[in-house]
Design a protein around this motif. Structure first.
Motif, PDB file in Angstrom:
ATOM      1  N   LEU A  92      15.679   3.715  -6.949  1.00 13.52           N
ATOM      2  CA  LEU A  92      15.992   3.788  -8.374  1.00 13.52           C
ATOM      3  C   LEU A  92      14.746   3.609  -9.224  1.00 13.52           C
ATOM      4  CD1 LEU A  92      19.268   1.646  -8.343  1.00 13.52           C
ATOM      5  CD2 LEU A  92      19.008   4.120  -7.997  1.00 13.52           C
ATOM      6  N   ALA A  93      13.626   4.182  -8.764  1.00 10.12           N
ATOM      7  CA  ALA A  93      12.362   4.051  -9.491  1.00 10.12           C
ATOM      8  C   ALA A  93      11.910   5.363 -10.093  1.00 10.12           C
ATOM      9  CB  ALA A  93      11.284   3.500  -8.559  1.00 10.12           C
ATOM     10  N   HIS A  94      12.812   6.346 -10.156  1.00  5.69           N
ATOM     11  CA  HIS A  94      12.500   7.649 -10.753  1.00  5.69           C
ATOM     12  C   HIS A  94      11.293   8.273 -10.061  1.00  5.69           C
ATOM     13  CE1 HIS A  94      15.540   6.734 -13.697  1.00  5.69           C
ATOM     14  NE2 HIS A  94      14.920   5.586 -14.001  1.00  5.69           N
ATOM     15  N   ASP A  95      10.229   8.553 -10.817  1.00  8.33           N
ATOM     16  CA  ASP A  95       9.078   9.214 -10.212  1.00  8.33           C
ATOM     17  C   ASP A  95       8.248   8.278  -9.338  1.00  8.33           C
ATOM     18  OD1 ASP A  95       8.342   7.695 -12.363  1.00  8.33           O
ATOM     19  OD2 ASP A  95       6.716   9.051 -12.986  1.00  8.33           O
ATOM     20  N   GLN A  96       8.528   6.965  -9.375  1.00  8.50           N
ATOM     21  CA  GLN A  96       7.802   6.012  -8.546  1.00  8.50           C
ATOM     22  C   GLN A  96       8.489   5.773  -7.204  1.00  8.50           C
ATOM     23  OE1 GLN A  96       4.815   4.589  -9.056  1.00  8.50           O
ATOM     24  NE2 GLN A  96       4.650   5.909 -10.870  1.00  8.50           N
ATOM     25  N   THR A  97       9.604   6.456  -6.954  1.00  7.80           N
ATOM     26  CA  THR A  97      10.256   6.308  -5.653  1.00  7.80           C
ATOM     27  C   THR A  97       9.310   6.825  -4.582  1.00  7.80           C
ATOM     28  OG1 THR A  97      12.452   6.541  -6.622  1.00  7.80           O
ATOM     29  CG2 THR A  97      12.234   6.964  -4.254  1.00  7.80           C
ATOM     30  N   ALA A  98       8.911   5.954  -3.671  1.00  9.95           N
ATOM     31  CA  ALA A  98       7.912   6.320  -2.670  1.00  9.95           C
ATOM     32  C   ALA A  98       8.009   5.348  -1.511  1.00  9.95           C
ATOM     33  CB  ALA A  98       6.510   6.303  -3.281  1.00  9.95           C
ATOM     34  N   TRP A  99       7.183   5.602  -0.482  1.00 14.85           N
ATOM     35  CA  TRP A  99       7.084   4.711   0.680  1.00 14.85           C
ATOM     36  C   TRP A  99       5.862   3.816   0.544  1.00 14.85           C
ATOM     37  CZ3 TRP A  99      10.824   4.302   4.306  1.00 14.85           C
ATOM     38  CH2 TRP A  99      11.766   5.322   4.403  1.00 14.85           C
ATOM     39  N   PHE A 100       6.020   2.548   0.966  1.00 16.28           N
ATOM     40  CA  PHE A 100       4.937   1.570   0.874  1.00 16.28           C
ATOM     41  C   PHE A 100       4.829   0.811   2.177  1.00 16.28           C
ATOM     42  CE2 PHE A 100       6.079   2.372  -3.481  1.00 16.28           C
ATOM     43  CZ  PHE A 100       4.894   2.263  -4.200  1.00 16.28           C
ATOM     44  N   PHE A 134       3.556   8.705   6.157  1.00 15.34           N
ATOM     45  CA  PHE A 134       2.458   9.012   7.067  1.00 15.34           C
ATOM     46  C   PHE A 134       1.420   7.896   6.955  1.00 15.34           C
ATOM     47  CE2 PHE A 134      -1.333  11.080   8.623  1.00 15.34           C
ATOM     48  CZ  PHE A 134      -0.883  11.956   9.597  1.00 15.34           C
ATOM     49  N   TYR A 135       1.050   7.271   8.114  1.00 15.45           N
ATOM     50  CA  TYR A 135      -0.014   6.256   8.139  1.00 15.45           C
ATOM     51  C   TYR A 135      -0.675   6.318   9.517  1.00 15.45           C
ATOM     52  CZ  TYR A 135      -2.464   1.776   7.673  1.00 15.45           C
ATOM     53  OH  TYR A 135      -3.438   0.799   7.598  1.00 15.45           O
ATOM     54  N   GLN A 136      -1.885   6.858   9.578  1.00 16.74           N
ATOM     55  CA  GLN A 136      -2.598   7.115  10.832  1.00 16.74           C
ATOM     56  C   GLN A 136      -1.710   7.899  11.785  1.00 16.74           C
ATOM     57  OE1 GLN A 136      -4.480   3.649  12.528  1.00 16.74           O
ATOM     58  NE2 GLN A 136      -5.070   2.830  10.524  1.00 16.74           N
ATOM     59  N   LEU A 141       0.853  -1.197   0.000  1.00 20.66           N
ATOM     60  CA  LEU A 141       0.000   0.000   0.000  1.00 20.66           C
ATOM     61  C   LEU A 141       0.888   1.246   0.000  1.00 20.66           C
ATOM     62  CD1 LEU A 141      -2.805   1.366   0.322  1.00 20.66           C
ATOM     63  CD2 LEU A 141      -2.464   1.175   2.814  1.00 20.66           C
ATOM     64  N   ARG A 142       0.700   2.084  -1.021  1.00 20.05           N
ATOM     65  CA  ARG A 142       1.510   3.302  -1.112  1.00 20.05           C
ATOM     66  C   ARG A 142       1.076   4.296  -0.042  1.00 20.05           C
ATOM     67  NH1 ARG A 142       3.294   6.550  -6.580  1.00 20.05           N
ATOM     68  NH2 ARG A 142       4.486   8.209  -5.530  1.00 20.05           N
ATOM     69  N   LEU A 143       2.066   4.859   0.661  1.00 21.38           N
ATOM     70  CA  LEU A 143       1.790   5.774   1.761  1.00 21.38           C
ATOM     71  C   LEU A 143       1.941   7.227   1.301  1.00 21.38           C
ATOM     72  CD1 LEU A 143       3.791   3.962   4.604  1.00 21.38           C
ATOM     73  CD2 LEU A 143       1.353   3.764   4.089  1.00 21.38           C
ATOM     74  N   MET A 144       1.159   8.088   1.912  1.00 25.53           N
ATOM     75  CA  MET A 144       1.316   9.521   1.666  1.00 25.53           C
ATOM     76  C   MET A 144       2.540  10.041   2.429  1.00 25.53           C
ATOM     77  SD  MET A 144      -1.623  11.246   4.080  1.00 25.53           S
ATOM     78  CE  MET A 144      -2.945  10.309   3.306  1.00 25.53           C
TER      79      MET A 144
END
Length: 440
Positions: A426-434, A371-373, A361-364
């Motif tokens: 190394l995911a370019h614009d997909q670098t995110a927290w999950f 951030f998660y709750q 699940l991708r986190l904001m």
């Protein structure tokens, strides 16, 4: 030599519907004592040295008598092997003849001449001088008895009464188990084979116990009657696998019952044979201070094996650990019977979660923090995992590599507790927290 001897005599037809031979009976008896010999078509075994291992002589005798009855054999007990053999030959004995019920001389003196082979050879001559029992022969002058009938008769008489030591050649266990049984009548239904097969299973259990092994697979073969159709073939076979090494006859018989229910015989069967092609050393269970009644609830593995045998292999799946550092592929589900789960080879740097999401699940993010709750506090990490380029989602030109490049962290949420999260690398614009898992 005085001891506690057992003699086992295979019963012929019609007393035993499917008689077994003395060699198979001797192999079965080796689970109780290594001092087993074949003597004049019977099995003679000294049990005193093994009584302590079975909880005492009373419990050992009960086990031997129960197994012998199931195999179709008569049992007798006496202080000497020759005396036990003489007692077991008495056809009118319903219960197990017991040479310990009275003094040995009193028990043997009442037996007829044919009870001891060396005396039975001269029964006619002895009868003409008024001898009807072993006691009559024993009361004759020893000097004249030896000159007239030879030293073999005196030696056999003394050995039976415990006056002379007995010397036997002990049998040894075969390296492989292979037993055959001729059925009393031709069998046309596969489930009906269980009656004879159970006797072979009892023999196999004895062989396994004597060798300290457990069966993980056994094969039952059957031979068709000679008066059969040509297309029926000479016979057939089924192989039954177990989830764990076992010597339990009841469990093996239940599994075989479930498998035979799905077999259709092509012709009547006259002979069956049992083999144990796959055996492994069995780990003996240590005695516990907890009362034994708490351990009699049964095993989940045994129940699952019966369900799998009845409904098919695909109906029961077991978790199998794989040597993969990607969390999604560390565990898989397998329906192969007898396949044991194995532990992962590598120990992760940080703990693994109790629950894993099917899809991460991708986190904001707020102020560059996941951030998660509530804002997440990093507790431990990072644990970098990379690889999987060799793993494809499907085959063909549309296959997508399941490669991952992640940094895993243990994080604490104000309301959701401890979480297992990762950041794509190394995911370019997909670098995110999950979010990938929760801890209980």
């Amino acid at each position: 030599m005085l001891g506690h001897w057992a003699a086992l005599l295979p019963l012929p037809l019609p007393a035993s519907p499917s008689p077994i031979d003395a060699a198979c009976l001797g192999t079965w008896a080796l689970q109780f004592t290594p001092r087993v010999t074949l003597l004049e078509g019977s099995v003679v075994a000294e049990m005193a040295g093994s009584a302590r291992l079975f909880g005492g002589m009373e419990q050992l005798r009960a086990q031997v008598e129960c197994g012998a009855q199931e195999l179709g054999a008569r049992v007798a007990w006496a202080p000497t092997g020759s005396a036990a053999l003489a007692l077991v030959r008495q056809p009118d004995s319903k219960a197990a003849p017991d040479g310990f019920s009275a003094p040995l001389t009193q028990v043997l003196d009442a037996l007829p001449l044919h009870a001891i082979t060396a005396i039975a050879l001269h029964a006619d001559t002895l009868a003409r001088v008024g001898c009807r029992t072993l006691g009559d022969v024993r009361r004759l002058p020893r000097g004249g008895l030896g000159r007239r009938f030879g030293k073999a008769l005196l030696a056999a008489l003394d050995q039976a009464y415990g006056l002379r030591p007995e010397a036997y050649e002990w049998i040894t266990l075969p390296e492989q188990f292979h037993a055959r049984l001729e059925l009393m009548s031709r069998v046309e239904s596969a489930p009906a084979l269980l009656f004879g097969a159970r006797r072979l299973l009892v023999q196999m259990a004895g062989w396994l116990a004597a060798r300290r092994l457990g069966a993980t697979a056994f094969t039952l073969r059957w031979c068709h009657d000679v008066m059969r159709a040509k297309e029926a073939g000479t016979g057939g076979e089924i192989t039954v696998r177990t989830g764990q090494p076992t010597q339990n006859t009841e469990h093996l018989a239940r599994l075989l019952t479930e498998h035979l229910a799905h077999v259709q015989l092509l012709a009547p069967v006259g002979d069956i044979e049992l083999l144990a092609p796959e055996v492994v050393p069995i780990v003996e269970e240590s005695r516990s201070l907890i009362p034994e009644t708490l351990h009699k609830g049964g095993s989940t593995d045994l129940a699952l094996e019966r369900i799998q045998a009845r409904l098919g292999n695909a109906c029961v799946r077991r978790p199998v650990m794989s040597p993969d550092h990607r969390l999604e592929w560390m565990q898989s589900w397998d329906s192969t019977p007898g396949k044991r789960p194995r532990a992962p080879q590598a120990v992760p740097a940080i703990p693994l979660p109790t629950w894993v999401l099917d899809e991460p699940l991708r986190l904001m993010e707020r102020n560059h923090r996941p951030f998660y709750q509530g804002p997440l506090q990093m507790l431990l990490g990072p644990d970098r995992i990379e690889g999987g380029w060799w793993h494809r989602s499907t085959t063909g030109p549309d296959a997508v590599p399941l490669n991952v490049q992640r940094d895993y962290w243990l994080a604490l949420s104000p309301h959701a507790g401890v979480l297992w999260i990762f950041q794509q690398r190394l995911a370019h614009d997909q670098t995110a927290w999950f979010l990938h898992g929760h801890f209980a």
